[in-house]
Design a protein around this motif. Structure first.
Motif, PDB file in Angstrom:
ATOM      1  N   ALA A  75       0.821  -1.211   0.000  1.00  0.00           N
ATOM      2  CA  ALA A  75       0.000   0.000   0.000  1.00  0.00           C
ATOM      3  C   ALA A  75       0.857   1.264   0.000  1.00  0.00           C
ATOM      4  CB  ALA A  75      -0.943  -0.010   1.205  1.00  0.00           C
ATOM      5  N   GLY A  76       2.023   1.210   0.640  1.00  0.00           N
ATOM      6  CA  GLY A  76       2.882   2.382   0.723  1.00  0.00           C
ATOM      7  C   GLY A  76       3.865   2.528  -0.422  1.00  0.00           C
ATOM      8  N   ALA A  77       3.937   1.539  -1.281  1.00  0.00           N
ATOM      9  CA  ALA A  77       4.875   1.583  -2.414  1.00  0.00           C
ATOM     10  C   ALA A  77       4.223   2.272  -3.607  1.00  0.00           C
ATOM     11  CB  ALA A  77       5.310   0.173  -2.801  1.00  0.00           C
ATOM     12  N   PRO A  78       4.936   3.171  -4.258  1.00  0.00           N
ATOM     13  CA  PRO A  78       4.369   3.802  -5.456  1.00  0.00           C
ATOM     14  C   PRO A  78       4.058   2.799  -6.567  1.00  0.00           C
ATOM     15  CG  PRO A  78       6.251   5.040  -4.678  1.00  0.00           C
ATOM     16  CD  PRO A  78       6.217   3.755  -3.890  1.00  0.00           C
ATOM     17  N   GLN A  79       4.871   1.740  -6.654  1.00  0.00           N
ATOM     18  CA  GLN A  79       4.671   0.718  -7.676  1.00  0.00           C
ATOM     19  C   GLN A  79       4.953  -0.659  -7.102  1.00  0.00           C
ATOM     20  OE1 GLN A  79       7.260   3.326  -9.479  1.00  0.00           O
ATOM     21  NE2 GLN A  79       6.360   3.203 -11.516  1.00  0.00           N
ATOM     22  N   LEU A  80       4.321  -1.633  -7.707  1.00  0.00           N
ATOM     23  CA  LEU A  80       4.532  -3.022  -7.334  1.00  0.00           C
ATOM     24  C   LEU A  80       4.872  -3.774  -8.613  1.00  0.00           C
ATOM     25  CD1 LEU A  80       4.252  -5.182  -5.032  1.00  0.00           C
ATOM     26  CD2 LEU A  80       1.933  -5.555  -5.902  1.00  0.00           C
ATOM     27  N   VAL A  81       5.918  -4.581  -8.551  1.00  0.00           N
ATOM     28  CA  VAL A  81       6.312  -5.366  -9.715  1.00  0.00           C
ATOM     29  C   VAL A  81       5.960  -6.824  -9.446  1.00  0.00           C
ATOM     30  CG1 VAL A  81       8.230  -6.080 -11.208  1.00  0.00           C
ATOM     31  CG2 VAL A  81       8.219  -3.784 -10.191  1.00  0.00           C
ATOM     32  N   ALA A  82       5.180  -7.391 -10.335  1.00  0.00           N
ATOM     33  CA  ALA A  82       4.920  -8.829 -10.291  1.00  0.00           C
ATOM     34  C   ALA A  82       5.972  -9.484 -11.177  1.00  0.00           C
ATOM     35  CB  ALA A  82       3.519  -9.150 -10.783  1.00  0.00           C
TER      36      ALA A  82
END
Length: 181
Positions: A75-82
Motif C-alpha cells: 500500500a505504501g509503495a508507489p509501484q509493485l512489480v509482479a
C-alpha cells in the motif's frame, strides 16, 4: 557503482517517497535484469509493473494471505512489480520432459536470479526494492490479468526510499558458509 559495493549496500526498502519511478528508469533496470543467466538461455522472466492504485490496493487487501506487514508495504509503495515467468521452458527439453532431477524447479531458480539482478540494478539507479514472497499466486494472477502460460514467482515493492537506509542485518562469516574438499 561497484558490484561488491552494490551487493553489500543494497537493503530491503519498505518505506517509500510518493513519487513513482519513471518508465525509462524501469526499462533500464529491466534491460540490466535481462542479462541474468537462465536455463539454456530461455530468458523466461517477465515483469508486470502495477501502477494502477486500485489493482495495487486489491493485491494488498486480498492477495497477501492476511500478512499485514506485506499489505502495508504494498500500500505504501508507489509501484509493485509482479515477477512472472513463462512456464514449461526452464528445466525442460524440447519434447517436454525434464532435463534433470530438479524438474521444473529451475523456473523458480531462474526467476530468482532475475529478481535479484532487477533489485541490484534498481539499487544502482537509487530505487528501493523489497522482495515479497507471501501471497496467493492465483489471486495475484487474476488481479494483474496474467497472460496464459505464465506464473507469478515474486512481488517487488518499488519506489524511491524515504529516510535512511536500514541497518545491515547480521551476516554469517565466510567460514560458516564455505567448505573446501
Amino acid at each position: 557503482m561497484e558490484t561488491i559495493k552494490c551487493i553489500t549496500e543494497r537493503r530491503s526498502i519498505r518505506k517509500f517517497r510518493g513519487e513513482k519511478v519513471g518508465r525509462d528508469v524501469i526499462k533500464t533496470i529491466v534491460s540490466a535484469a535481462a542479462f541474468a543467466p537462465s536455463w539454456k538461455n530461455t530468458q523466461i522472466t517477465r515483469y508486470i509493473v502495477v501502477e494502477n492504485e486500485n489493482v495495487k490496493k486489491k493485491i494488498a487487501e486480498e492477495c497477501v494471505l492476511g500478512f499485514t506487514f506485506n499489505a502495508k508495504t504494498i500500500a505504501g509503495a508507489p509501484q509493485l512489480v509482479a515477477v512472472t515467468y513463462v512456464a514449461g521452458r526452464s528445466g525442460f527439453e524440447k519434447d517436454g520432459s525434464y532435463s534433470t532431477s530438479k524438474e521444473d524447479r529451475w523456473e523458480h531458480f531462474d526467476a530468482g536470479i532475475a529478481t535479484q539482478t532487477f533489485c541490484l540494478a534498481a539499487c544502482e539507479k537509487g530505487v528501493g526494492t523489497v522482495i515479497l514472497g507471501i501471497f496467493d499466486e492465483e489471486k495475484v494472477a487474476r488481479a494483474i490479468s496474467l497472460p496464459e502460460g505464465q506464473k507469478v514467482a515474486a512481488l517487488i515493492a518499488m519506489g524511491y526510499p524515504e529516510g535512511e537506509s536500514p541497518a545491515v542485518p547480521r551476516r554469517k562469516e565466510a567460514e560458516e558458509l564455505v567448505s573446501f574438499i
